[in-house]
Write a protein that holds these residues in place. Structure first.
Motif, short mmCIF file in Angstrom:
data_model
loop_
_atom_site.label_atom_id
_atom_site.label_comp_id
_atom_site.label_asym_id
_atom_site.label_seq_id
_atom_site.Cartn_x
_atom_site.Cartn_y
_atom_site.Cartn_z
N TYR A 19 0.95 -1.26 0.06
CA TYR A 19 0.14 -0.04 -0.12
C TYR A 19 0.84 1.32 0.12
CZ TYR A 19 -3.82 -3.03 0.66
OH TYR A 19 -5.08 -4.07 0.66
N ASN A 20 2.04 1.35 0.47
CA ASN A 20 2.96 2.62 0.62
C ASN A 20 3.48 2.63 -1.00
OD1 ASN A 20 5.56 3.67 2.54
ND2 ASN A 20 4.70 4.65 0.90
N PHE A 24 -1.54 4.23 -4.50
CA PHE A 24 -2.45 4.55 -3.26
C PHE A 24 -2.77 5.99 -3.34
CE2 PHE A 24 -2.33 6.56 0.94
CZ PHE A 24 -2.95 5.49 1.82
N LYS A 242 5.11 3.91 9.38
CA LYS A 242 4.86 3.26 7.99
C LYS A 242 3.75 2.12 7.87
CE LYS A 242 8.13 -0.84 8.26
NZ LYS A 242 9.41 -1.27 8.09
N PHE A 245 -0.06 2.39 6.72
CA PHE A 245 -0.56 2.13 5.50
C PHE A 245 -1.00 0.54 5.43
CE2 PHE A 245 2.66 5.19 4.12
CZ PHE A 245 1.90 5.76 3.23
#
Length: 256
Positions: A19-20, A24, A242, A245
């Motif tokens: 997802y990072n 996105f 992080k 995410f």
């Protein structure tokens, strides 16, 4: 879902990788500051976007876009150089309980932050603690509203020292401070470190964190955020947020 610490880290790291990712941006409000290249434009557009980031994501993005149009797509120039007559057109703006009056107030307060406090990065960095920016958010709110202001507008900046999880402002700080090399978060505030950040805690991320055993407390408040901070720092002390995410992606895209 009970995983050993090493399994949990591996699982969450894989979701961060998923997802990072620039894809996105398509559905996330962070796309608004990505339209700008000048540091001050990025941080002001990001702050205003994060301020209205609750409710339906599509309407957040549409309304943040409207905000930028009202500021002539030059947010820093507007904040610094506007005349009082320029503010009249902001009256029409509305996103849920954030209305045109609040928008005008925020432009005046931002002008004050840049004119008297050295800008957004400086005011947050000045009061930062080694492993937390929550006191820094509290001090920022005081400085932001130290000029004449509408009482109603103060509710649009959360205060962690009043037990708020301050989800939107923690999300904003993630955008500005975290450099992810993936083209999502900006990492333009070099005077702060990702290790000082807190995860934006909301219904989705809170529920996923509980299911994964990262959280025990039931409500989403400042104390719960401290608990989540501790857990995420054990998984990665240098870049704990992080995992936002992973938690967000699991909740919103995977219905975890």
């Amino acid at each position: 879902m009970k995983l050993k610490k090493s399994e949990l880290k591996e699982f969450l790291d894989s979701k961060v990788d998923l997802y990072n990712n620039p894809k996105f941006l398509d559905s996330d409000p962070i796309q608004i500051p990505h339209q700008f290249s000048k540091k001050e434009d990025i941080e002001i557009s990001g702050f205003l976007t994060a301020t209205i980031a609750w409710g339906n994501r599509k309407s957040i993005i549409n309304n943040a876009q409207k905000m930028m149009l009202l500021l002539d797509n030059a947010p820093y120039d507007f904040v610094i150089n506007h005349k009082s007559t320029d503010l009249d057109r902001l009256e029409t703006f509305v996103h849920r309980t954030f209305n045109g009056q609040d928008f005008i107030q925020f432009i005046k307060c931002l002008n004050h932050i840049y004119t008297h406090h050295g800008g957004l990065e400086h005011i947050f960095a000045k009061n930062a603690e080694k492993e937390s920016l929550q006191r820094s958010i509290h001090k920022f709110k005081s400085a932001f509203f130290e000029i004449d202001h509408l009482k109603r507008s103060t509710k649009h900046v959360s205060d962690p020292l009043k037990n708020s999880a301050a989800k939107r402002i923690n999300m904003y700080l993630r955008w500005m401070v975290r450099n992810d090399n993936a083209g999502v978060d900006f990492g333009i505030w070099k005077s702060l470190s990702p290790s000082q950040l807190s995860c934006p805690l909301d219904v989705h991320s809170g529920n996923v964190a509980r299911k994964l055993g990262l959280l025990k407390r039931k409500q989403n408040d400042a104390k719960t955020l401290q608990e989540l901070d501790k857990t995420l720092r054990r998984l990665d002390s240098l870049d704990p947020v992080k995992y936002d995410f992973a938690l967000f992606g699991l909740g919103v895209f995977e219905g975890f």
